[in-house]
Scaffold this active site. Structure first.
Site, mmCIF file in Angstrom:
data_model
loop_
_atom_site.group_PDB
_atom_site.id
_atom_site.type_symbol
_atom_site.label_atom_id
_atom_site.label_comp_id
_atom_site.label_asym_id
_atom_site.label_seq_id
_atom_site.Cartn_x
_atom_site.Cartn_y
_atom_site.Cartn_z
ATOM 1 N N LYS A 144 -26.688 40.711 -5.782
ATOM 2 C CA LYS A 144 -26.636 41.985 -5.065
ATOM 3 C C LYS A 144 -25.438 42.764 -5.546
ATOM 4 O O LYS A 144 -24.436 42.166 -5.962
ATOM 5 C CB LYS A 144 -26.488 41.744 -3.561
ATOM 6 C CG LYS A 144 -26.857 42.935 -2.717
ATOM 7 C CD LYS A 144 -28.357 42.989 -2.582
ATOM 8 C CE LYS A 144 -28.846 43.993 -1.593
ATOM 9 N NZ LYS A 144 -30.231 43.653 -1.214
HETATM 10 N N1 GLU Z 1 -33.172 45.770 -2.537
HETATM 11 C C1 GLU Z 1 -34.404 45.060 -2.321
HETATM 12 C C2 GLU Z 1 -34.166 43.788 -1.527
HETATM 13 O O1 GLU Z 1 -33.209 43.679 -0.806
HETATM 14 C C3 GLU Z 1 -35.162 44.844 -3.609
HETATM 15 C C4 GLU Z 1 -34.458 44.023 -4.632
HETATM 16 C C5 GLU Z 1 -35.178 44.009 -5.987
HETATM 17 O O2 GLU Z 1 -36.227 44.599 -6.105
HETATM 18 O O3 GLU Z 1 -34.619 43.386 -6.890
HETATM 19 O O4 GLU Z 1 -34.962 42.899 -1.522
#
Ligand code: GLU
Length: 409
Positions: free
Chosen positions: A102
């Site tokens: 993240k």
């Molecule tokens: N931000 C989204 C999540 O928390 C998608 C992450 C992604 O597609 O890599 O799952």
């Protein structure tokens, strides 16, 4: 309990159940790499703006690390670590070949011009491009970022590494994005809600829904709930919440919200507070915005029959315990909102193969992943008499743990 302690608490519930050793717990919880960088740019007014950017790469036992990039004033090192860890379990629960990561920048996007937002994105890529990539770590949209930000991200990354659209997902359709990526999280939320209600011998059609959050996830979830015949009676966005016991006309709310930069004042609805929305008398409560909104303070007043975690980390452990005692099923984030990362995976696959799928194929494959994953979580919860969250963690931790051991420590 802060967010790191909360994540640990959920992890331990499942780890205790499967008898995971303390050594393995430490290995699985410790992030592989934590990156923190300075991003300085010239503001439109001539000032210098300096921001902090983070990328936490939590675990790569199952594949390249994957997770969103958040631009939000509340981003800090602790929150990004927690969210990266959630991505590790999430990608494992839906069984896509990734680990978790993240990223984020502590910034209020509303205070940036378009030029400043672009500069911020490009400078962040300048700082981290060596540590990410299609086979290392693949960012995607999250709160405060969108397809345009991903396009700038890809373009800047390619200046260093050449053509590599798979370095980021959630891109615009015109620039190697996938059909169905934008709607994917909201669609997945409604698919697993329908599965849960069926198991509980309830119908989605006719059920009442309160949704907190009307960004990418909340607005698409509202649309799919409405299309499935559910009655969305309350919706909240950052400015406020609107309520209509007869059911809001979601296509009209979407149009109103686009024209008026928010849902407040939607004709034929009453204004209510965010707190009232969370404790409203509805069948389905869907937090689809910030984390930590269901707490020890409001959990006893929640009147929903089921809670669907479209947001990441919306329920504090103290609240989770209250819901368990009150026998209110909580469909956990690492399953409920996994539709987004699942279609990100499809986008990455299409980019690697230079082959485009149509929307029908994306939807069909997504529905299959969500239904299969739900089934597995539901069955484990029944077999072991644990909550849906603990069942999802048992699956996630089990898969990551086995890959770690098989690969060799
Ligand atoms: N931000 C989204 C999540 O928390 C998608 C992450 C992604 O597609 O890599 O799952």
């Amino acid at each position: 309990m802060n967010s790191v302690e909360a994540a640990r608490w959920y992890f331990d519930q499942a780890a205790d159940h499967i008898g995971l050793s303390q050594n393995m717990r430490k290995l699985l919880l410790t992030p592989e790499r934590e990156i923190k960088v300075q991003i300085s740019l010239e503001r439109d007014n001539g000032d210098i703006g300096t921001f902090l950017g983070y990328r936490v790469q939590h675990d790569s036992a199952r594949g390249p690390m994957k997770g969103g990039l958040r631009f939000h004033p509340e981003v800090d090192a602790e929150e990004v670590v927690t969210l990266a860890q959630l991505m590790t379990w999430k990608t494992a629960v839906v069984n896509i070949p990734y680990g978790g990561a993240k990223g984020g920048v502590a910034v209020s996007v509303a205070d940036l011009s378009r030029r400043e937002l672009e500069a911020l994105t490009r400078k962040f890529v300048d700082a981290i491009h060596d540590m990410i990539g299609p086979d290392k770590d693949i960012p995607a949209p999250d709160m405060g970022t969108n397809a345009q930000v991903m396009a700038w991200f890809m373009h800047q990354y390619q200046k260093y590494h050449g053509f590599s659209p798979a370095c980021v997902t959630g891109k615009p359709l015109e620039l190697h994005g996938s059909e169905g990526r934008e709607e994917a999280t909201g669609r997945g939320v409604v698919t697993v809600t329908a599965e849960l209600l069926q198991r509980l011998k309830r119908n989605l059609a006719g059920s009442t829904v309160a949704l907190q959050g009307f960004g990418n996830v909340g607005s698409f979830a509202a649309r799919f709930f409405h299309e499935a015949g559910a009655k969305v009676v309350g919706v909240a966005d950052v400015q406020g919440a609107v309520w209509n016991p007869a059911g809001l006309n979601i296509p009209d709310v979407l149009k109103w919200s686009a024209d008026n930069r928010g849902i407040a004042g939607f004709p034929g609805s009453e204004p209510i507070s965010n707190a009232e929305l969370l404790t409203a008398d509805v069948d389905i409560l869907v937090p689809a915005a910030l984390g930590g909104v269901l707490t020890a303070e409001n959990a006893a007043q929640v009147r929903a029959k089921v809670i669907i975690e479209a947001a990441n980390n919306p329920t504090r452990p103290e609240a989770d315990e209250i819901f368990q005692k009150r026998e209110i099923p909580v469909l956990p984030d690492i399953l409920a909102n996994a539709g987004g990362v699942t279609v990100s995976y499809f986008e990455w696959v299409q980019n690697q193969q230079h082959f485009k799928w149509d929307l029908a194929r994306v939807r069909q494959e997504l529905d299959r992943v969500m239904v299969d994953s739900f089934d597995r979580v539901w069955n484990i919860a029944r077999e072991k008499s644990v909550s849906l969250r603990t069942a999802a963690y048992i699956i996630g931790i089990g898969r990551v743990g086995r890959s770690t051991v098989l690969g060799g420590i």
